[in-house]
Design a protein around this motif. Structure first.
Motif, PDB file in Angstrom:
ATOM      1  N   ILE A 219       1.223  -0.828  -0.361  1.00  0.00           N
ATOM      2  CA  ILE A 219       0.153   0.142  -0.553  1.00  0.00           C
ATOM      3  C   ILE A 219       0.770   1.130  -0.150  1.00  0.00           C
ATOM      4  O   ILE A 219       2.182   1.081   0.951  1.00  0.00           O
ATOM      5  N   THR A 220       0.447   2.551  -0.752  1.00  0.00           N
ATOM      6  CA  THR A 220       1.403   3.102  -0.514  1.00  0.00           C
ATOM      7  C   THR A 220       0.042   4.603  -1.407  1.00  0.00           C
ATOM      8  O   THR A 220      -0.197   3.764  -2.231  1.00  0.00           O
ATOM      9  N   HIS A 221       1.325   5.865  -0.478  1.00  0.00           N
ATOM     10  CA  HIS A 221       0.472   7.333  -1.317  1.00  0.00           C
ATOM     11  C   HIS A 221       1.120   7.805  -2.444  1.00  0.00           C
ATOM     12  O   HIS A 221       1.096   8.516  -3.017  1.00  0.00           O
ATOM     13  N   ASP A 222       2.458   6.842  -2.573  1.00  0.00           N
ATOM     14  CA  ASP A 222       3.532   7.741  -3.081  1.00  0.00           C
ATOM     15  C   ASP A 222       3.609   6.982  -5.340  1.00  0.00           C
ATOM     16  O   ASP A 222       3.554   5.920  -5.184  1.00  0.00           O
ATOM     17  N   LEU A 223       3.168   8.115  -5.942  1.00  0.00           N
ATOM     18  CA  LEU A 223       3.207   7.321  -7.349  1.00  0.00           C
ATOM     19  C   LEU A 223       4.622   6.850  -8.243  1.00  0.00           C
ATOM     20  O   LEU A 223       4.579   5.996  -8.234  1.00  0.00           O
ATOM     21  N   ASN A 224       5.598   7.585  -7.600  1.00  0.00           N
ATOM     22  CA  ASN A 224       6.590   6.916  -7.460  1.00  0.00           C
ATOM     23  C   ASN A 224       7.450   5.488  -7.311  1.00  0.00           C
ATOM     24  O   ASN A 224       7.740   5.155  -7.727  1.00  0.00           O
ATOM     25  N   GLU A 225       6.923   5.452  -6.265  1.00  0.00           N
ATOM     26  CA  GLU A 225       6.998   4.171  -5.294  1.00  0.00           C
ATOM     27  C   GLU A 225       6.478   3.307  -5.734  1.00  0.00           C
ATOM     28  O   GLU A 225       7.031   1.738  -6.241  1.00  0.00           O
ATOM     29  N   VAL A 266       4.818  12.074 -13.677  1.00  0.00           N
ATOM     30  CA  VAL A 266       6.474  11.211 -13.449  1.00  0.00           C
ATOM     31  C   VAL A 266       7.513  11.305 -14.402  1.00  0.00           C
ATOM     32  O   VAL A 266       6.547  11.710 -15.801  1.00  0.00           O
ATOM     33  N   ASP A 267       8.586  10.995 -14.522  1.00  0.00           N
ATOM     34  CA  ASP A 267       9.529  10.637 -15.184  1.00  0.00           C
ATOM     35  C   ASP A 267       9.630   9.715 -16.044  1.00  0.00           C
ATOM     36  O   ASP A 267       9.728   8.330 -15.723  1.00  0.00           O
ATOM     37  N   ARG A 268       8.705   9.519 -16.674  1.00  0.00           N
ATOM     38  CA  ARG A 268       8.381   8.471 -18.164  1.00  0.00           C
ATOM     39  C   ARG A 268       9.668   7.924 -18.322  1.00  0.00           C
ATOM     40  O   ARG A 268       9.569   6.550 -18.350  1.00  0.00           O
ATOM     41  N   SER A 269      10.487   8.428 -18.500  1.00  0.00           N
ATOM     42  CA  SER A 269      12.325   8.042 -19.217  1.00  0.00           C
ATOM     43  C   SER A 269      12.537   7.274 -18.182  1.00  0.00           C
ATOM     44  O   SER A 269      13.280   5.708 -19.428  1.00  0.00           O
ATOM     45  N   LEU A 348      10.504  10.372 -28.931  1.00  0.00           N
ATOM     46  CA  LEU A 348      10.465  12.440 -28.488  1.00  0.00           C
ATOM     47  C   LEU A 348       8.915  11.742 -28.718  1.00  0.00           C
ATOM     48  O   LEU A 348       8.527  12.759 -27.329  1.00  0.00           O
ATOM     49  N   SER A 349       8.208  11.417 -29.263  1.00  0.00           N
ATOM     50  CA  SER A 349       6.381  10.976 -28.746  1.00  0.00           C
ATOM     51  C   SER A 349       5.617  10.946 -27.546  1.00  0.00           C
ATOM     52  O   SER A 349       5.297  11.380 -26.689  1.00  0.00           O
ATOM     53  N   VAL A 350       6.831   9.821 -27.226  1.00  0.00           N
ATOM     54  CA  VAL A 350       6.196   9.161 -26.324  1.00  0.00           C
ATOM     55  C   VAL A 350       6.075  10.579 -25.290  1.00  0.00           C
ATOM     56  O   VAL A 350       5.439   9.744 -24.228  1.00  0.00           O
ATOM     57  N   LEU A 351       7.506  10.440 -25.108  1.00  0.00           N
ATOM     58  CA  LEU A 351       7.713  11.500 -23.509  1.00  0.00           C
ATOM     59  C   LEU A 351       7.416  12.751 -23.455  1.00  0.00           C
ATOM     60  O   LEU A 351       7.318  12.972 -22.504  1.00  0.00           O
ATOM     61  N   SER A 352       6.544  13.061 -24.728  1.00  0.00           N
ATOM     62  CA  SER A 352       6.430  14.877 -24.356  1.00  0.00           C
ATOM     63  C   SER A 352       4.567  14.300 -24.515  1.00  0.00           C
ATOM     64  O   SER A 352       3.670  15.574 -24.325  1.00  0.00           O
ATOM     65  N   GLU A 353       3.730  13.189 -25.044  1.00  0.00           N
ATOM     66  CA  GLU A 353       2.300  13.209 -25.142  1.00  0.00           C
ATOM     67  C   GLU A 353       2.142  13.315 -23.303  1.00  0.00           C
ATOM     68  O   GLU A 353       0.710  13.545 -23.342  1.00  0.00           O
ATOM     69  N   GLY A 354       2.671  12.759 -21.951  1.00  0.00           N
ATOM     70  CA  GLY A 354       2.145  13.511 -20.864  1.00  0.00           C
ATOM     71  C   GLY A 354       1.120  12.342 -20.373  1.00  0.00           C
ATOM     72  O   GLY A 354       0.294  12.628 -19.335  1.00  0.00           O
ATOM     73  N   GLY A 355       0.497  11.317 -21.242  1.00  0.00           N
ATOM     74  CA  GLY A 355      -0.591  10.147 -20.396  1.00  0.00           C
ATOM     75  C   GLY A 355      -2.291  10.811 -20.463  1.00  0.00           C
ATOM     76  O   GLY A 355      -2.163  11.474 -20.098  1.00  0.00           O
ATOM     77  N   GLN A 356      -2.413  10.427 -22.079  1.00  0.00           N
ATOM     78  CA  GLN A 356      -3.762  11.052 -22.246  1.00  0.00           C
ATOM     79  C   GLN A 356      -4.217   9.686 -21.751  1.00  0.00           C
ATOM     80  O   GLN A 356      -4.665   8.729 -22.593  1.00  0.00           O
ATOM     81  N   PRO A 357      -6.204  10.380 -21.655  1.00  0.00           N
ATOM     82  CA  PRO A 357      -6.762   8.988 -20.632  1.00  0.00           C
ATOM     83  C   PRO A 357      -7.076   8.378 -22.444  1.00  0.00           C
ATOM     84  O   PRO A 357      -8.160   9.224 -23.064  1.00  0.00           O
ATOM     85  N   GLY A 358      -7.511   6.660 -21.846  1.00  0.00           N
ATOM     86  CA  GLY A 358      -7.702   6.413 -22.982  1.00  0.00           C
ATOM     87  C   GLY A 358      -6.619   6.597 -24.081  1.00  0.00           C
ATOM     88  O   GLY A 358      -7.701   5.839 -25.441  1.00  0.00           O
TER      89      GLY A 358
END
Length: 449
Positions: A219-225, A266-269, A348-358
């Motif tokens: 269990i955690t509240h820390d996303l990076n963890e 989050v640091d996606r890289s 570069l495309s993946v790192l710039s997207e930032g995560g979009q729903p769906g």
């Protein structure tokens, strides 16, 4: 194969909890129940955990994640639903049978270390075995081995107040490991530690997991963890699981705006891998190598690629190879066969997207929840927070209400005190032993029980 299975688990505190479950199944909201003096801490939670897997449950404070954890070992009895471990329905066991399962098959490590101040490090690590009735010589041998695994060799005769916070948590971890339990439940186990010590403990857990292969719910509240530790991650909000998937699934295809708001920083890289973002080798065929020759086959591609990397290579390690030429980096499987390619544009495309729903980025599957898990998008979506603020007013309200609800629910749980794994220590409904002294007064629990 799944060792732990939770199916449609509800935990409701207050008056007529069974009626509240029926109302929730009919579409009633958490707020409607709260108006009637009833708190729905966990709502229709379903998931499974495979052998040797670290399953992380993540959410804001008060989202129901700790309550859910306590239903897994019977410290809190689910209002509805079932919990199975190795095929055995824990919700159908008697108190005596449940204590036996907890003492032999399930260990728990909590946020606060709960070491007995009058016992040495070795005696603390051996406590769970003492509860089981293991002879002194054997329990000291096993406790010593567990302390060595946890990095505490040479500290066996020390006292808890002589240890740093990180070392005390290592004792708690050793106490859980000494019992050789099959299932390890960890509730915010590292959140009280300083950042550097916390990362060191994460490293220690991952290193231990390579050899011990325990089944772990963390269990955690820390996303990076969560991203660092979890083989699979469940995101909770207002008592519900809103998404289950790997770290890459959640980063690339967040289920809704609420999940997307979690992952925006989050640091996606450091999380995404070559296997998650690669394209098919077919997309490279027909292109030209740096020396002007046409790439016609997969073998041609491997020969022309500036570098060859495994599927699990972090994206952060691809920048250099991708910039070395015009040919994409080759991604290979365990047998060395070409599995995909990573062009620089794709990186570069993946790192710039930032995560979009769906979204449909990369090779990750679409956002998913386990079978039977209901997700009401209308109830779980929330606007993405302003980047200049750490939390929106809505989020603060959600946290405050949820924290108040879970606290109230814990106090309202029927039957008051339960019995810990040894059948002797009184445990409050939140799983903390009553009356312990020494160290921090709050959050005390027998970590290895």
């Amino acid at each position: 194969m799944a060792r732990l299975q939770a199916e449609h688990v509800y935990k409701v505190f207050g008056r007529r909890p069974e009626d509240a479950v029926r109302r929730l199944e009919d579409g009633a909201s958490r707020e409607e129940l709260r108006a009637d003096g009833t708190t729905a801490a966990v709502i229709d939670a379903s998931f499974s955990v495979d052998e040797g897997q670290i399953f992380v449950v993540m959410g804001l404070s008060g989202s129901g994640k700790s309550t859910l954890l306590r239903t897994l070992n019977g410290l809190l009895e689910p209002t509805a639903g079932s919990v199975r471990f190795d095929g055995q329905d824990l919700t159908s066991l008697s108190d005596k049978e449940l204590r036996k399962v907890r003492s032999e098959k399930i260990s728990m490590v909590f946020q606060h270390f709960a070491l007995f101040p009058h016992r040495s490090v070795l005696e603390n690590a051996a406590y769970g075995l003492e509860v089981q009735g293991v002879p002194r010589a054997e329990r000291e041998k096993r406790a010593t081995e567990a302390l060595h695994l946890a990095g505490l060799e040479g500290w066996e005769k020390s006292w808890p107040d002589e240890l740093s916070g990180g070392m005390q948590q290592r004792v708690g971890l050793a106490r859980a490991l000494a019992t050789d339990a099959d299932l390890l439940l960890m509730d915010e186990s590292f959140s009280a530690l300083d950042p550097l010590i916390r990362r060191d403990m994460q490293d220690q857990l991952l290193e231990l997991q390579k050899t011990l292969k325990k089944t772990i719910v963390f269990i955690t509240h820390d996303l990076n963890e969560a991203m660092r530790l979890g083989d699979r991650i469940a995101v909770m909000r207002d008592g519900r699981i809103v998404q289950i998937g790997s770290a890459e699934d959640i980063l690339l295809t967040p289920a809704n705006d609420y999940v997307a708001s979690f992952i925006q920083d989050v640091d996606r890289s450091r999380v995404l891998t070559a296997g998650a973002i690669m394209v098919d080798v077919d997309e490279v065929l027909g292109s030209t190598s740096d020396n002007g020759e046409e790439i016609r086959t997969a073998e041609d591609f491997l020969a022309a690629a500036p570098a060859t990397v495994p599927l699990d290579t972090p994206v952060a390690e691809l920048f250099g190879p991708c910039s070395a030429g015009t040919v994409p980096v080759a991604v290979v499987d365990a047998a060395g066969a070409p599995a995909g390619a990573v062009p620089v544009q794709r990186l570069l495309s993946v790192l710039s997207e930032g995560g979009q729903p769906g979204g449909t980025t990369g090779q990750a599957d679409a956002a998913k929840t386990d079978a039977g898990q209901k997700t009401d998008a209308a109830k779980t979506d929330t606007p993405k927070p302003d980047a200049t603020k750490t939390k929106t007013a809505d989020t603060r309200v959600v946290e405050a209400e949820a924290a108040q609800a879970e606290t109230a629910g814990t106090k309202a749980d029927a039957d008051g005190k339960k019995t810990a794994a040894d059948g002797k220590a009184d445990v409050q409904p939140d799983g903390k032993p009553a009356g312990m002294t020494g160290g921090k007064p709050e959050g005390k629990v027998i970590a290895g029980a």
